[in-house]
Design a protein around this motif. Structure first.
Motif, PDB file in Angstrom:
ATOM      1  N   ILE A 131      49.819-113.336  23.835  1.00 12.00           N
ATOM      2  CA  ILE A 131      48.359-112.795  23.839  1.00 12.00           C
ATOM      3  C   ILE A 131      47.437-113.285  24.832  1.00 12.00           C
ATOM      4  O   ILE A 131      48.169-114.154  25.444  1.00 12.00           O
ATOM      5  N   GLY A 132      46.808-113.301  25.923  1.00  6.96           N
ATOM      6  CA  GLY A 132      46.600-113.431  27.537  1.00  6.96           C
ATOM      7  C   GLY A 132      47.349-111.879  27.617  1.00  6.96           C
ATOM      8  O   GLY A 132      46.930-111.823  29.728  1.00  6.96           O
ATOM      9  N   ASP A 133      47.807-111.042  27.607  1.00  8.52           N
ATOM     10  CA  ASP A 133      48.060-109.750  28.145  1.00  8.52           C
ATOM     11  C   ASP A 133      46.969-108.981  28.754  1.00  8.52           C
ATOM     12  O   ASP A 133      45.766-109.211  27.264  1.00  8.52           O
ATOM     13  N   PHE A 134      47.061-107.931  29.740  1.00 11.62           N
ATOM     14  CA  PHE A 134      45.930-106.881  29.895  1.00 11.62           C
ATOM     15  C   PHE A 134      46.165-105.497  29.123  1.00 11.62           C
ATOM     16  O   PHE A 134      47.495-105.240  28.833  1.00 11.62           O
TER      17      PHE A 134
ATOM     18  N   LEU B  56      32.207 -90.180  24.386  1.00 10.33           N
ATOM     19  CA  LEU B  56      33.052 -91.000  23.913  1.00 10.33           C
ATOM     20  C   LEU B  56      32.943 -92.281  24.012  1.00 10.33           C
ATOM     21  O   LEU B  56      31.984 -93.249  25.112  1.00 10.33           O
ATOM     22  N   THR B  57      33.145 -93.707  23.363  1.00  9.05           N
ATOM     23  CA  THR B  57      32.751 -94.758  22.982  1.00  9.05           C
ATOM     24  C   THR B  57      33.678 -95.638  22.652  1.00  9.05           C
ATOM     25  O   THR B  57      34.614 -95.456  21.504  1.00  9.05           O
ATOM     26  N   TRP B  58      33.792 -97.603  22.829  1.00  7.20           N
ATOM     27  CA  TRP B  58      34.531 -97.840  21.905  1.00  7.20           C
ATOM     28  C   TRP B  58      34.368 -99.181  21.196  1.00  7.20           C
ATOM     29  O   TRP B  58      33.184 -99.932  21.401  1.00  7.20           O
ATOM     30  N   LYS B  59      34.882 -99.495  20.042  1.00  3.77           N
ATOM     31  CA  LYS B  59      34.436-100.953  19.135  1.00  3.77           C
ATOM     32  C   LYS B  59      35.928-101.482  18.744  1.00  3.77           C
ATOM     33  O   LYS B  59      36.711-100.844  18.867  1.00  3.77           O
ATOM     34  N   VAL B  60      35.449-103.099  19.640  1.00  6.70           N
ATOM     35  CA  VAL B  60      36.497-103.820  18.956  1.00  6.70           C
ATOM     36  C   VAL B  60      36.092-105.083  18.160  1.00  6.70           C
ATOM     37  O   VAL B  60      35.576-105.142  18.426  1.00  6.70           O
ATOM     38  N   ASN B  61      36.817-103.959  17.044  1.00  8.38           N
ATOM     39  CA  ASN B  61      36.897-105.476  15.604  1.00  8.38           C
ATOM     40  C   ASN B  61      35.064-105.388  15.628  1.00  8.38           C
ATOM     41  O   ASN B  61      34.531-106.453  15.756  1.00  8.38           O
ATOM     42  N   ASN B  62      34.777-104.604  15.545  1.00  7.25           N
ATOM     43  CA  ASN B  62      33.451-103.957  15.177  1.00  7.25           C
ATOM     44  C   ASN B  62      32.349-104.188  16.176  1.00  7.25           C
ATOM     45  O   ASN B  62      30.888-103.731  15.886  1.00  7.25           O
TER      46      ASN B  62
ATOM     47  N   TRP C  34      35.423 -96.859  30.868  1.00  5.09           N
ATOM     48  CA  TRP C  34      34.988 -95.250  32.436  1.00  5.09           C
ATOM     49  C   TRP C  34      35.436 -94.135  31.198  1.00  5.09           C
ATOM     50  O   TRP C  34      36.223 -94.501  30.518  1.00  5.09           O
ATOM     51  N   SER C  35      34.657 -93.007  31.668  1.00  5.34           N
ATOM     52  CA  SER C  35      34.783 -91.689  30.815  1.00  5.34           C
ATOM     53  C   SER C  35      34.364 -90.917  32.251  1.00  5.34           C
ATOM     54  O   SER C  35      34.452 -90.767  33.200  1.00  5.34           O
ATOM     55  N   ASN C  36      35.461 -89.875  32.419  1.00  8.47           N
ATOM     56  CA  ASN C  36      35.406 -88.776  33.211  1.00  8.47           C
ATOM     57  C   ASN C  36      35.112 -87.638  31.979  1.00  8.47           C
ATOM     58  O   ASN C  36      35.513 -87.047  31.431  1.00  8.47           O
ATOM     59  N   HIS C  37      34.271 -86.524  32.522  1.00 10.80           N
ATOM     60  CA  HIS C  37      33.621 -85.126  31.624  1.00 10.80           C
ATOM     61  C   HIS C  37      34.525 -84.194  32.621  1.00 10.80           C
ATOM     62  O   HIS C  37      33.370 -84.601  33.822  1.00 10.80           O
ATOM     63  N   LEU C  38      34.923 -83.516  31.721  1.00 11.66           N
ATOM     64  CA  LEU C  38      34.818 -82.305  32.017  1.00 11.66           C
ATOM     65  C   LEU C  38      33.999 -80.939  31.242  1.00 11.66           C
ATOM     66  O   LEU C  38      33.935 -81.851  30.201  1.00 11.66           O
ATOM     67  N   GLU C  39      34.120 -80.057  31.553  1.00 12.83           N
ATOM     68  CA  GLU C  39      33.539 -78.314  30.196  1.00 12.83           C
ATOM     69  C   GLU C  39      34.606 -78.971  29.732  1.00 12.83           C
ATOM     70  O   GLU C  39      35.599 -78.148  29.022  1.00 12.83           O
ATOM     71  N   GLY C  40      33.924 -79.198  28.473  1.00  2.90           N
ATOM     72  CA  GLY C  40      34.390 -79.288  26.577  1.00  2.90           C
ATOM     73  C   GLY C  40      35.299 -80.154  26.644  1.00  2.90           C
ATOM     74  O   GLY C  40      36.647 -80.369  25.407  1.00  2.90           O
ATOM     75  N   ARG C  41      36.197 -81.194  27.963  1.00  2.00           N
ATOM     76  CA  ARG C  41      36.794 -82.299  27.750  1.00  2.00           C
ATOM     77  C   ARG C  41      36.645 -83.774  27.738  1.00  2.00           C
ATOM     78  O   ARG C  41      35.379 -83.769  28.895  1.00  2.00           O
ATOM     79  N   THR C  42      36.375 -84.758  26.932  1.00  2.00           N
ATOM     80  CA  THR C  42      36.123 -85.997  27.877  1.00  2.00           C
ATOM     81  C   THR C  42      37.277 -86.638  27.564  1.00  2.00           C
ATOM     82  O   THR C  42      38.245 -87.224  26.706  1.00  2.00           O
ATOM     83  N   LEU C  43      37.668 -87.497  29.391  1.00  2.00           N
ATOM     84  CA  LEU C  43      38.707 -88.861  29.147  1.00  2.00           C
ATOM     85  C   LEU C  43      38.542 -90.013  29.346  1.00  2.00           C
ATOM     86  O   LEU C  43      37.394 -90.456  30.469  1.00  2.00           O
ATOM     87  N   SER C  44      38.557 -91.141  28.258  1.00  2.00           N
ATOM     88  CA  SER C  44      37.733 -92.194  28.787  1.00  2.00           C
ATOM     89  C   SER C  44      38.825 -92.962  28.487  1.00  2.00           C
ATOM     90  O   SER C  44      39.850 -93.675  28.049  1.00  2.00           O
ATOM     91  N   ALA C  45      38.834 -94.480  29.332  1.00  2.00           N
ATOM     92  CA  ALA C  45      39.886 -95.315  28.693  1.00  2.00           C
ATOM     93  C   ALA C  45      38.943 -97.441  29.166  1.00  2.00           C
ATOM     94  O   ALA C  45      37.992 -97.174  29.422  1.00  2.00           O
ATOM     95  N   LEU C  46      39.604 -97.920  28.169  1.00  2.00           N
ATOM     96  CA  LEU C  46      39.194 -98.900  28.325  1.00  2.00           C
ATOM     97  C   LEU C  46      40.510-100.311  28.684  1.00  2.00           C
ATOM     98  O   LEU C  46      41.195-100.073  28.541  1.00  2.00           O
ATOM     99  N   ASP C  47      39.897-101.352  29.023  1.00  2.00           N
ATOM    100  CA  ASP C  47      40.894-102.212  29.547  1.00  2.00           C
ATOM    101  C   ASP C  47      40.583-103.595  29.427  1.00  2.00           C
ATOM    102  O   ASP C  47      39.082-104.111  29.596  1.00  2.00           O
ATOM    103  N   MET C  48      41.319-104.456  28.804  1.00  2.00           N
ATOM    104  CA  MET C  48      40.431-105.309  28.053  1.00  2.00           C
ATOM    105  C   MET C  48      42.011-106.743  27.661  1.00  2.00           C
ATOM    106  O   MET C  48      42.926-106.646  27.970  1.00  2.00           O
ATOM    107  N   LYS C  49      40.931-108.351  27.770  1.00  2.00           N
ATOM    108  CA  LYS C  49      42.095-108.667  28.161  1.00  2.00           C
ATOM    109  C   LYS C  49      42.549-108.892  26.345  1.00  2.00           C
ATOM    110  O   LYS C  49      42.066-109.234  25.257  1.00  2.00           O
TER     111      LYS C  49
END
Length: 626
Positions: free
Chosen positions: A447-450, A465-471, A477-492
């Protein structure tokens, strides 16, 4: 007059001595001939021998070049060369007698001249002992000057069968008469129907000869590169020498009898876009000027003397080319040059996809690569800069997302590597999203870590790409390439969480779950592999082991002290109590450190406290005794 009287006097003496009938033999010796060069000093020796001593000896020298003339007579007092004034100052007679029967006389002539060449006679008269005469031929030589050759400075045409003057050769101041010989490329030229040599000679007042020779010759076209020269042969004392003139080449003109035509550039096969150089050459001299043309085609060509230039050629320039020598003495139809030009080509590449550019995931596809060429070709397929095939048709089986992208086909003419063309086709693979990471990732944290969570998905059209945390919806943030998507989520982290990454496109949906187990933070940093508890357990085991060993050592020490006390070796005095109390403090510190964890360490420490109580009783007993 004086010479005549002397001769009569000598003849009278000779008659008188002959009448005495003295019997004796006489031998006179001289060389038959002697040879000297002009300017040298000549010596002619005459030796004699009498078998009996003569009553007297008379020596006489004479010279003859037709008429005989006296040079010297030892019995008459006269001047040398009374009859040969040319010898004045250049002649000397020596006479040496070894005894009364033997002697030698030498005639010396200085600064020899050509006119000195004649016969010299030595006469020895021994009166009643006899008389004898011998003669020597004096030969004089002079080397001539180097031969000079001059060409006729004219142009020779081979259409004439006449003997024409080719060159003149002259040599001066030689003696005896030098000889001139003509050569063509080391072959002697002699009088014949094709060769005529006319020679003249001049004898100078000095007696030296100048020889001049003219060469007349029937010239042929083979004489174009021939070398002509003359050679002078002359005599010197004891040897024959030769001198050559410089070599000359004559100018020969003749019409062409054969015309050659060829492609001089490039040396390889010709392809479209090249600059072509076609050369034409006849075997006439001088070279003819040529007129270039193309068979069954009328146009003006750019030409440079004997060369035709064709720039940036195309397949339309293929055909037969002609060159005609522009020589009035040449019949054009008989000596026309021909060559064939073939311009090779490679058309643009055409790519044909059997099922079009857009494919469904898992489909199969054939892509054909075609290019029309005049020569055999070789095909290569590339994707991402790597070769993936070398066939005319590329087959794609069970198409995946990784197989989508640009495919390039290159067609090369095998015999002309620089002649190649290429084309590309872009293959699109349609299909639902596919998240590349495995499902249901379990993560332990505090608890308290990122946390930083990433999610990557493939698909066509490119997924979102979308994110859900406990619904609850979250934004990353997302990076879109042709036929490929990369997304990242930072949270505490605040509690246990269930995080999902959802990929969506027109073809479908895919979802990935991250299950986060959160605990209260300790001195140990959270471990991404979820092994923190294991590390704590291992470290606790080590501490327990250390504590057990410490308890055992204290128990042994207490037993020893008690034994010594019973034997009276030590007493439970104040100082002893103080030491034990100090040891007790140490044990309490350890107990306080481990109280927070309810493990078997607590039980073990209770045993230690029991031993401590026994020591306290000893202290009380010792106080009562005192």
């Amino acid at each position: 007059m004086a010479a005549s009287k002397s001769a009569l006097y000598s003849a009278g003496l000779h008659v008188i001595f002959l009448t005495l009938q003295v019997q004796s033999e006489l031998s006179v010796q001289m060389e038959d001939a002697v040879e000297f060069s002009v300017g040298e000093t000549a010596q002619i020796s005459c030796s004699y021998f009498f078998s009996e001593k003569p009553p007297g000896v008379i020596i006489q020298w004479t010279a003859s070049k037709g008429d005989r003339k006296r040079i010297y007579n030892s019995n008459i007092t006269v001047s040398f060369s009374d009859e040969l004034p040319d010898f004045v100052g250049r002649i000397n007679i020596s006479w040496d007698s070894e005894d009364d029967r033997r002697g030698e006389t030498v005639l010396t002539i200085m600064d020899l001249k050509v006119k000195d060449e004649q016969k010299f006679a030595c006469q020895v008269d021994g009166m009643s002992a006899g008389m004898q005469e011998h003669q020597t031929s004096l030969k004089v030589f002079e080397s001539p000057d180097s031969p000079e050759i001059e060409d006729a400075e004219s142009i020779f045409r081979v259409d004439s069968n006449e003997r024409l003057k080719v060159a003149t050769c002259k040599t001066r101041n030689g003696y005896p008469r030098p000889k001139i010989t003509w050569y063509r490329d080391r072959t002697t030229l002699q009088q014949s129907t094709d060769v005529f040599i006319q020679q003249r000679e001049i004898q100078e007042s000095s007696g030296l000869f100048t020889i001049e020779s003219e060469l007349y010759y029937v010239v042929t076209k083979q004489d174009k590169d021939a070398l002509f020269y003359c050679e002078v042969t002359y005599q010197l004392p004891g040897e024959t020498r030769m001198m050559e003139s410089k070599h000359i080449n004559i100018t020969v003109h003749y019409p062409s009898t054969k015309t050659e035509m060829w492609i001089s550039h490039p040396k390889r096969q010709v392809k479209e876009g090249d600059t072509v150089e076609i050369s034409c050459r006849g075997n006439g001299n001088p070279p003819s000027y040529f007129l270039f043309s193309k068979e069954d085609f009328e146009m003006d060509f750019e030409q440079d003397g004997e060369k035709l230039l064709l720039k940036n050629v195309t397949r339309a320039d293929s055909g037969t080319y002609l060159c005609d020598p522009m020589d009035i003495n040449v019949i054009l139809d008989q000596h026309q040059g021909k060559t064939k030009l073939q311009v090779h080509y490679l058309d643009e590449v055409v790519l044909t996809a059997e099922k079009g550019r857009v494919m469904k995931l898992g489909d199969s596809q054939k892509i054909a690569c075609n290019a029309l060429s005049s020569l055999s070709t070789h095909t290569k397929w590339f994707k991402g800069g790597k070769t993936i095939g070398e066939e005319h048709v590329l087959e794609l089986q069970n198409v995946s997302y990784g197989m989508a992208g640009e495919y390039r086909c290159q067609v090369t003419v095998s015999s002309l590597p620089n002649l190649h063309r290429s084309a590309a086709i872009h293959i699109i693979t349609l299909g639902p999203p596919m998240i590349t990471s495995p499902d249901d990732v379990i993560m332990d944290t505090h608890i308290g870590d990122f946390l930083n969570l990433t999610c990557e998905a493939l698909g066509s059209p490119t997924p979102t790409l979308t994110w859900k945390v406990n619904n609850s919806q979250m934004t990353g943030w997302s990076n879109h390439l042709e036929g490929r998507t990369l997304s990242a989520l930072d949270m505490k982290v605040t509690s246990n969480l269930t995080v999902s990454c959802i990929a969506i496109n027109e073809e479908g949906t895919d979802e990935k779950f991250y299950r986060v187990r959160a605990s209260i933070s300790s001195s140990l940093p959270p471990d991404n592999n979820g092994t923190r508890a294991e590390k704590v357990q291992k470290e606790s085991g080590v501490i327990i082991a250390v504590i057990i060993i410490s308890i055992l050592l204290l128990a042994v020490l207490g037993s020893i002290l008690y034994f010594l006390y019973k034997k009276g070796k030590i007493s439970c005095g104040h100082s002893g109590k103080k030491e034990i109390t100090k040891e007790k403090g140490k044990k309490d510190d350890i107990v306080m450190e481990m109280k927070t964890d309810k493990t078997e360490e607590t039980v073990l420490l209770q045993g230690v406290n029991g031993d401590k109580k026994s020591l306290d009783q000893c202290d009380e007993y010792m106080e009562v005794e005192n």
